[in-house]
Write a protein that holds these residues in place. Structure first.
Motif, PDB file in Angstrom:
ATOM      1  N   SER A  36      20.571  32.346 -26.076  1.00  0.00           N
ATOM      2  CA  SER A  36      19.938  31.853 -27.302  1.00  0.00           C
ATOM      3  C   SER A  36      20.610  30.540 -27.693  1.00  0.00           C
ATOM      4  O   SER A  36      21.812  30.470 -27.891  1.00  0.00           O
ATOM      5  CB  SER A  36      20.016  32.876 -28.437  1.00  0.00           C
ATOM      6  OG  SER A  36      21.142  33.703 -28.310  1.00  0.00           O
ATOM      7  N   PHE A  37      19.782  29.522 -27.777  1.00  0.00           N
ATOM      8  CA  PHE A  37      20.280  28.185 -28.103  1.00  0.00           C
ATOM      9  C   PHE A  37      20.247  27.961 -29.614  1.00  0.00           C
ATOM     10  O   PHE A  37      19.376  28.517 -30.273  1.00  0.00           O
ATOM     11  CB  PHE A  37      19.408  27.129 -27.411  1.00  0.00           C
ATOM     12  CG  PHE A  37      19.523  27.179 -25.921  1.00  0.00           C
ATOM     13  CD1 PHE A  37      20.608  26.587 -25.283  1.00  0.00           C
ATOM     14  CD2 PHE A  37      18.560  27.827 -25.155  1.00  0.00           C
ATOM     15  CE1 PHE A  37      20.718  26.634 -23.892  1.00  0.00           C
ATOM     16  CE2 PHE A  37      18.673  27.873 -23.767  1.00  0.00           C
ATOM     17  CZ  PHE A  37      19.749  27.277 -23.133  1.00  0.00           C
ATOM     18  N   PRO A  38      21.092  27.141 -30.192  1.00  0.00           N
ATOM     19  CA  PRO A  38      22.232  26.441 -29.587  1.00  0.00           C
ATOM     20  C   PRO A  38      23.307  27.403 -29.090  1.00  0.00           C
ATOM     21  O   PRO A  38      23.644  28.354 -29.798  1.00  0.00           O
ATOM     22  CB  PRO A  38      22.760  25.563 -30.723  1.00  0.00           C
ATOM     23  CG  PRO A  38      22.224  26.154 -31.972  1.00  0.00           C
ATOM     24  CD  PRO A  38      20.942  26.795 -31.611  1.00  0.00           C
ATOM     25  N   PHE A  39      23.827  27.131 -27.906  1.00  0.00           N
ATOM     26  CA  PHE A  39      24.777  28.019 -27.245  1.00  0.00           C
ATOM     27  C   PHE A  39      26.156  27.359 -27.241  1.00  0.00           C
ATOM     28  O   PHE A  39      26.314  26.237 -26.789  1.00  0.00           O
ATOM     29  CB  PHE A  39      24.299  28.272 -25.811  1.00  0.00           C
ATOM     30  CG  PHE A  39      25.219  29.124 -24.976  1.00  0.00           C
ATOM     31  CD1 PHE A  39      25.681  30.355 -25.439  1.00  0.00           C
ATOM     32  CD2 PHE A  39      25.621  28.702 -23.709  1.00  0.00           C
ATOM     33  CE1 PHE A  39      26.531  31.146 -24.652  1.00  0.00           C
ATOM     34  CE2 PHE A  39      26.464  29.483 -22.927  1.00  0.00           C
ATOM     35  CZ  PHE A  39      26.917  30.707 -23.392  1.00  0.00           C
ATOM     36  N   GLY A  46      21.966  22.539 -26.631  1.00  0.00           N
ATOM     37  CA  GLY A  46      20.674  22.939 -27.175  1.00  0.00           C
ATOM     38  C   GLY A  46      20.403  22.444 -28.577  1.00  0.00           C
ATOM     39  O   GLY A  46      19.513  22.966 -29.251  1.00  0.00           O
TER      40      GLY A  46
END
Lengths: 455, 455
Positions: free
Chosen positions: B117-120, B151
């Protein structure tokens, strides 16, 4: 989903895997330390000549070789017509990836002998490399956790290592584990009590195949090696014989022609089996005549740990080596050690469902981003929370609330904090417990108080 | 005393060095975690093609290449007459040692995009390899501690990384540290505001030499590159200009022809300088126009940390990269990160005498070996102590007492325990405090009690 950008047998580890590895490592390292071992770290790259000649012909094929830097082809100026890979390699490669942690340790000892007080107990945890065919439980890059004691021939050290193995497996809660012990001298004694056309090293290679190929195949190879049918049957019975250490010893003594090596091997094993405190051992421990282990450098005790519930090869290997530092111009230094295979241990724990559930990697606080000025306030709280040792982050963009909340869910965040215009005016913050869904407006001071209680 | 068995620039670490490294690592890792970063680990070996093309021509020369396994010469069947090292290498090598942790991270992201799941935010601590000429502060194998967020293009992430750097240096107590910041777009803007025969990459390479070669040399190279004398003077004045961020910005705006890149660069820097909480920063932070950093992949912010009391190069480097994952078929993913150089940090702490004195590696209990039966009793106590989390070992051989005591002294042991015939009869043990020299006869129960109090 593996793409064609990664190398087979050279694994990456995602956060959930890292947490598991760290869990196993922390147990092993803690035990290493209470057993008196000190950490060292050797370079991942070794001189090529340090490694070749240490692992036998089969082992040597698995060494990764590194090209010389610069214009190696010009410098080597190989006489091109007769070239083969084997003759070319030493000309264009002078470095290799380490194959284990034991040979680098021998080099370290030889180089640092002046500043070391012997007996020296060291541990090292690190990656090693073997160009093997990758399969389950067999990687090309894997992590070994080694504990060795060097500078004493005392068999108390073998006893200590058995206790170390046992206590690590107890902590890991891994059951159905057997510590197998043998002794190179015993195997030599067995070998010498029969006549054949094999040398000892060839004999070991044949015996080593027992696990994978079964006795029928081994029997055939022994017959091919010039052993008599009668002798092959004796050896087969030896391997099949079940019983305690003393029963096995008596059986061998009654079946074979006794020689000095056989006697010495049994004397050493007797000491070890006598001093091992069975009350403390939760693992079974047994003499296994067939334990040969491929590595050329073992001269005394040999250890191996296998799990009967997991078919992933040995979880621990080790033994005593008397000549390993000679290659580095240091003679008469005996050492003994064991090596835990981290990757296989993790595989075994995973298959037996033994990883604690609380090994999560979640974030304690996510602060919602409501825009530049609100985020600036949020950021000042975030820095304070981190100073208190609590993990916290700001969602980096001021997207719609549901998008930010969706990230919080995926990230398994414990609390979401919202600081909008209203909160700033009141000098408070809205905290949402993501588990219970409860939401409240509190001051930062109250939040800190809550935190202290909550822990 | 280094022998000819070890490789220059590929260091080993003895226990006292490991304790220091572990001290620095524990601070860095703790901070990574409270900043929300999760651990990953990528393989030490990468496909050769993943690395070539990522580090510029100068960087590429420093990549260690690994020979293919098996009969590579036969498989490559090179047309021998025209061969050079450069044309041969891709035929006989398909793997390389990683050069940094950033390109492997980009590969990791591309391969695991579905489950991330971004931002990572990830951190990775590990060895990287560069075939550079070894010297003080420059090794061929060294350890990087990287924290990256991928991300999101939000400049809050840059702010977060500056806070991370600052808090780590505060914890390490390293003073006289300057966080230097610039932006590739700003440098491009400066480049574009002058006319020359250079391309931007060549311009960067020239600017990068400022630290080592001084401005006179850089000025010469710029003149060679076709810049006018007047422009070279403007650039020199730019680099010499001292002042706050805003003063520097005003100066540039008054001296140069404004262009879009220049404007964007300053906009981004303004955000970062505005959001950085100077109250919390104990380190000075400054815009440095000359910051180019060799790595080809930076597209936005650039960071570097230098110490004015230690001349060992940059302690931290980093920046923003927008295209790094494109090589691995993943587009439009911006990332930003910093990399702490563990080896240089240790060097800086050592030179500034900042390692805590209590980083010792001593053993708590050494049990004297008075012979087989006494040692057996000693060993049972040793196992109990270890179960309580206390380090203890048995001297492996029953040598003369003074030899065993001499080992205890060298090993910096806290307590020596003696269990002879007399002690066994009384079911007690003699404990000697090695610091005070005080010796007493007590029961094991009393020893445990003492331990609890002593801690």
């Amino acid at each position: 989903m593996k793409s064609n950008f990664s190398l087979s047998g050279m694994p990456d580890f995602a956060p959930f895997q890292m947490k598991r590895r760290q869990y196993v490592l922390s147990i092993i390292e803690k035990k290493f330390i209470v057993f008196g071992f000190s950490p060292i770290s050797t370079s991942l790259v070794e001189k090529r000549s340090n490694l070749f000649g240490s692992y036998g012909e089969d082992g040597e094929k698995l060494i990764f070789q590194i090209l010389r830097s610069g214009d190696y082809w010009n410098k080597a100026s190989p006489k091109v017509k007769k070239l083969t890979s084997k003759t070319l390699s030493p000309l264009i490669s002078n470095k290799s990836l380490r194959y284990d942690l034991t040979v680098p340790f021998a080099r370290f000892i030889a180089e640092n002998r002046a500043s070391i007080s012997f007996p020296f107990r060291r541990y090292e945890i690190g990656s090693v490399f073997r160009a093997d065919r990758p399969q389950k439980g067999r990687l090309r890059q894997f992590t070994q956790c080694d504990a060795d004691i060097i500078g004493s021939q005392s068999l108390w050290l073998e006893v200590d290592l058995i206790n170390l193995i046992s206590t690590v497996f107890n902590m890991l809660k891994l059951k159905d584990v057997t510590i197998k012990i043998s002794n190179r001298k015993l195997l030599e004694g067995i070998f010498e009590s029969f006549s054949s056309n094999l040398n000892f090293s060839q004999f070991c290679i044949v015996i080593d195949k027992l696990d994978k190929a079964g006795f029928d195949k081994v029997g055939e190879l022994l017959l091919d090696g010039g052993l008599s049918k009668k002798d092959v049957i004796i050896i087969k019975n030896l391997f099949l014989f079940r019983g305690s250490f003393l029963e096995k010893k008596d059986y061998v003594m009654s079946q074979l022609n006794i020689n000095t090596k056989l006697k010495t091997g049994f004397d050493e094993l007797s000491f070890i089996f006598d001093k091992t405190d069975y009350m403390l051992l939760n693992n079974s421990i047994e003499l296994d005549f067939s334990l040969a282990r491929g590595l050329d450098y073992y001269t005394g005790s040999i250890f191996e740990v296998v799990s009967s519930s997991n078919n992933i090869g040995s979880l621990v290997g080790g033994g005593r080596y008397d000549q390993l530092t000679e290659k580095f111009n240091l003679k008469n230094i005996s050492g003994v050690g064991v090596s835990f295979g981290l990757d296989r241990l993790c595989l075994a724990l995973e298959e037996s469902n033994l990883f604690p559930k609380e090994l999560d990697d979640s974030l304690k606080f996510l602060f919602i981003n409501f825009g530049e000025s609100e985020a600036k306030v949020a950021n000042s709280y975030i820095l304070k929370l981190r100073d208190l040792g609590v993990s916290a982050e700001l969602y980096p963009e001021s997207l719609k609330l549901n998008k930010q909340m969706s990230y919080a869910n995926k990230r398994d965040v414990k609390f979401v904090i919202m600081i909008g215009e209203e909160e700033i005016k009141k000098d408070k913050l809205t905290i949402k417990n993501m588990l219970s869904g409860v939401q409240e407006l509190i001051s930062f001071k109250q939040l800190i108080k809550k935190l202290r209680i909550g822990r």
